[in-house]
Design a protein around this motif. Structure first.
Motif, PDB file in Angstrom:
ATOM      1  N   ILE A   8       0.839  -1.199   0.000  1.00 24.49           N
ATOM      2  CA  ILE A   8       0.000   0.000   0.000  1.00 24.49           C
ATOM      3  C   ILE A   8       0.873   1.247   0.000  1.00 24.49           C
ATOM      4  O   ILE A   8       0.636   2.196  -0.752  1.00 24.49           O
ATOM      5  N   HIS A   9       1.895   1.258   0.833  1.00 18.22           N
ATOM      6  CA  HIS A   9       2.791   2.411   0.914  1.00 18.22           C
ATOM      7  C   HIS A   9       3.425   2.725  -0.441  1.00 18.22           C
ATOM      8  O   HIS A   9       3.633   3.884  -0.779  1.00 18.22           O
ATOM      9  N   MET A  10       3.745   1.699  -1.211  1.00 15.35           N
ATOM     10  CA  MET A  10       4.421   1.901  -2.490  1.00 15.35           C
ATOM     11  C   MET A  10       3.450   2.119  -3.651  1.00 15.35           C
ATOM     12  O   MET A  10       3.865   2.299  -4.786  1.00 15.35           O
ATOM     13  N   GLY A  11       2.158   2.097  -3.340  1.00 19.10           N
ATOM     14  CA  GLY A  11       1.179   2.366  -4.383  1.00 19.10           C
ATOM     15  C   GLY A  11       0.781   1.163  -5.201  1.00 19.10           C
ATOM     16  O   GLY A  11       0.042   1.290  -6.177  1.00 19.10           O
ATOM     17  N   GLU A  12       1.245  -0.028  -4.827  1.00 17.66           N
ATOM     18  CA  GLU A  12       0.865  -1.227  -5.566  1.00 17.66           C
ATOM     19  C   GLU A  12      -0.591  -1.584  -5.300  1.00 17.66           C
ATOM     20  O   GLU A  12      -1.258  -2.198  -6.139  1.00 17.66           O
ATOM     21  N   LEU A  13      -1.079  -1.243  -4.123  1.00 13.06           N
ATOM     22  CA  LEU A  13      -2.497  -1.345  -3.785  1.00 13.06           C
ATOM     23  C   LEU A  13      -2.951   0.071  -3.463  1.00 13.06           C
ATOM     24  O   LEU A  13      -2.420   0.699  -2.551  1.00 13.06           O
ATOM     25  N   ARG A  14      -3.914   0.577  -4.201  1.00 13.29           N
ATOM     26  CA  ARG A  14      -4.246   2.001  -4.142  1.00 13.29           C
ATOM     27  C   ARG A  14      -5.566   2.251  -3.432  1.00 13.29           C
ATOM     28  O   ARG A  14      -6.387   1.340  -3.297  1.00 13.29           O
ATOM     29  N   PRO A  15      -5.789   3.475  -2.966  1.00 12.37           N
ATOM     30  CA  PRO A  15      -7.066   3.798  -2.313  1.00 12.37           C
ATOM     31  C   PRO A  15      -8.257   3.384  -3.173  1.00 12.37           C
ATOM     32  O   PRO A  15      -8.297   3.652  -4.371  1.00 12.37           O
ATOM     33  N   GLY A  16      -9.202   2.693  -2.538  1.00  6.26           N
ATOM     34  CA  GLY A  16     -10.390   2.227  -3.236  1.00  6.26           C
ATOM     35  C   GLY A  16     -10.226   0.887  -3.921  1.00  6.26           C
ATOM     36  O   GLY A  16     -11.211   0.303  -4.395  1.00  6.26           O
ATOM     37  N   GLU A  17      -8.991   0.369  -3.972  1.00  3.86           N
ATOM     38  CA  GLU A  17      -8.744  -0.895  -4.661  1.00  3.86           C
ATOM     39  C   GLU A  17      -9.084  -2.076  -3.756  1.00  3.86           C
ATOM     40  O   GLU A  17      -8.812  -2.059  -2.555  1.00  3.86           O
ATOM     41  N   ARG A  18      -9.648  -3.104  -4.358  1.00  2.00           N
ATOM     42  CA  ARG A  18     -10.041  -4.299  -3.611  1.00  2.00           C
ATOM     43  C   ARG A  18      -8.904  -5.303  -3.583  1.00  2.00           C
ATOM     44  O   ARG A  18      -8.233  -5.535  -4.587  1.00  2.00           O
ATOM     45  N   PHE A  19      -8.645  -5.882  -2.416  1.00  2.00           N
ATOM     46  CA  PHE A  19      -7.665  -6.953  -2.298  1.00  2.00           C
ATOM     47  C   PHE A  19      -8.154  -8.178  -3.075  1.00  2.00           C
ATOM     48  O   PHE A  19      -9.350  -8.355  -3.293  1.00  2.00           O
ATOM     49  N   SER A  20      -7.211  -9.017  -3.452  1.00  2.00           N
ATOM     50  CA  SER A  20      -7.582 -10.293  -4.058  1.00  2.00           C
ATOM     51  C   SER A  20      -8.407 -11.104  -3.061  1.00  2.00           C
ATOM     52  O   SER A  20      -8.399 -10.842  -1.854  1.00  2.00           O
TER      53      SER A  20
END
Length: 235
Positions: free
Chosen positions: A22-34
């Protein structure tokens, strides 16, 4: 390569790995986890362990769990953890310097070895990341493109341990550029990446590591300046 999952604290280690993404932007605000099953298989843990890790992230404000047909774990707007991170860095200024000191040492080494060991394919990946940085239109895209360049340099160093260290340090250094304006433009950042890439392409390890040091020191100074302003601002 993700952060090492130590057996004694697997849920917390897994939470740290997901937090770094998340910190690096690989998972972004509003994005759903697998889906839980996919994540559990990816990390080689049970779904019970995964749920414990997700509860840690939820308690810290990184994710929210939604129910219903479109349910699952979603990344929040990150305002709560971003503020908590800034407050901690303001209160413990030495911690920020320690992170940057270690990052400089590690990434200078990756730049040096990349200049000695990289291939044309590596250069192309760095070029693509630099070009992407010049085209970003949001701060989230900026964060992702910046991370991709540094990851490409680390990969070109041909050291799994160095790559893992770069990833871990960048994961600890929360840079929510979409929330906190660091005053760094994509063009300026891309120009510095371009210079580092040039030194790597021309097989100049001394210049590559020097330019990487200057690049990261600039980020350190900007970070500290922004945090100093926040610390001085009235509540």
């Amino acid at each position: 390569m993700d952060l090492e999952l130590t057996s004694g604290r697997i849920p917390h280690s897994l939470a740290a790995s997901l937090r770094a993404r998340i910190h690096m932007g690989e998972l972004r605000p509003g994005e759903r986890f697998s889906a839980e099953r996919e994540l559990a298989e990816q990390f080689g843990v049970s779904r019970v362990t995964l749920r414990e890790a997700l509860r840690v992230l939820q308690s810290e404000g990184y994710i929210e769990v939604r129910r219903g047909p479109h349910g699952g774990a979603y990344v929040t707007d990150l305002s709560e953890p971003a503020q908590a991170w800034r407050d901690r860095m303001i209160a413990e200024s030495a911690a920020l310097d320690e992170l940057f000191d270690l990052r400089i040492g590690i990434e200078m080494a990756t730049a040096r070895f990349a200049a000695l060991r990289s291939t044309r394919d590596d250069h192309e990946i760095m070029r693509e990341a630099t070009d992407a940085l010049r085209k970003v239109s949001t701060q989230v895209q900026f964060r992702v493109a910046d991370s991709q360049f540094h990851a490409a340099v680390a990969a070109a160093a041909r050291s799994a341990r160095l790559s893992a260290a770069v990833r871990q340090l960048r994961g600890e250094l929360f840079t929510p550029l979409d929330i906190l304006d660091l005053g760094v433009t994509p063009e300026e950042d891309a120009d510095q990446h371009e210079a580092i890439l040039s030194a790597i392409q021309t097989r100049d390890p001394e210049r590559a590591e020097t330019l990487m040091c200057v690049h990261i020191e600039r980020t350190r100074a900007t970070f500290k300046g922004i945090l100093a302003i926040e610390a001085a601002s009235p509540e």
